[in-house]
Design a protein around this motif. Sequence first.
Motif, PDB file in Angstrom:
ATOM      1  N   GLN A 137       0.821  -1.206   0.000  1.00 45.68           N
ATOM      2  CA  GLN A 137       0.000   0.000   0.000  1.00 45.68           C
ATOM      3  C   GLN A 137       0.858   1.260   0.000  1.00 45.68           C
ATOM      4  OE1 GLN A 137      -4.123  -0.366   1.836  1.00 45.68           O
ATOM      5  NE2 GLN A 137      -2.915  -1.576   3.296  1.00 45.68           N
ATOM      6  N   GLU A 138       2.005   1.204   0.667  1.00 41.83           N
ATOM      7  CA  GLU A 138       2.924   2.341   0.633  1.00 41.83           C
ATOM      8  C   GLU A 138       3.468   2.551  -0.772  1.00 41.83           C
ATOM      9  OE1 GLU A 138       5.853   1.456   3.569  1.00 41.83           O
ATOM     10  OE2 GLU A 138       4.589   2.058   5.270  1.00 41.83           O
ATOM     11  N   GLN A 141       0.855   4.193  -2.934  1.00 47.16           N
ATOM     12  CA  GLN A 141       0.747   5.611  -2.613  1.00 47.16           C
ATOM     13  C   GLN A 141       1.892   6.393  -3.237  1.00 47.16           C
ATOM     14  OE1 GLN A 141       0.474   6.376   1.574  1.00 47.16           O
ATOM     15  NE2 GLN A 141      -0.233   8.474   1.302  1.00 47.16           N
ATOM     16  N   HIS A 149      -8.085   1.100   0.069  1.00 47.62           N
ATOM     17  CA  HIS A 149      -7.338   0.942   1.316  1.00 47.62           C
ATOM     18  C   HIS A 149      -7.903  -0.218   2.133  1.00 47.62           C
ATOM     19  CE1 HIS A 149      -4.865   2.060   4.743  1.00 47.62           C
ATOM     20  NE2 HIS A 149      -5.944   1.940   5.500  1.00 47.62           N
TER      21      HIS A 149
END
Length: 208
Positions: A137-138, A141, A149
């Motif tokens: 997820q990082e 982003q 999310h």
Amino acid sequence: MGDDVEVENAELVPYLAELTSTEPESLLNTLLYRTVATGGGEVIQKGHSANEANYARDACAKAFYERLFCWIVARINTVIEVKNYDARIHGKNTVIGVLDIYGFEIFDNNSFEQFCINYCNEKLQQLFIELILQQEQEEYQREGIEWQHIEYFNNQIIVDLVEEPHKGIIAVLDEACLTGGKVTDTLFLESMNARLGKHPHYTSRKVR
């Protein structure tokens, strides 16, 4: 009493010895005796009690399983290994890794073995969280990729509760084992309650 312990089905011993490529006498010694070093440096054999013999039987079976399991994985890796491996040509080498564990279990009285199994599961869950959820997820982003999310519970606090140096359950257990005199489960529990009773994720039968 320990010297009187015998294998109930003695006819199975030669069969098991053949399956494990061991001598029947050696297998019997493993199941019925333990080697003890005396204060004078002498090494003697002492017969098991019934409980000790049961423990030795289970430990022996686990050792057989563990070695067979590792042998199978090693054989598979030998077969699928890229010969004359060159990272520039083949990229990543090919191996297989197999993780064989029990799932989470809660009993009225958990054994130390079950504690270790559950601890291993917590560590694996934390690894999964870091590699699959957190890092992915990082990365999305950073790269501006649209994604949904995923909320998750980061169980690092549970892992720390178990393994944190000088504070965790394992550290408390180490201290208890080094204490002079007889150490009992009750004393260990009281020590954990005193040290960890205010932790948000620690409960025991006395501090619930």
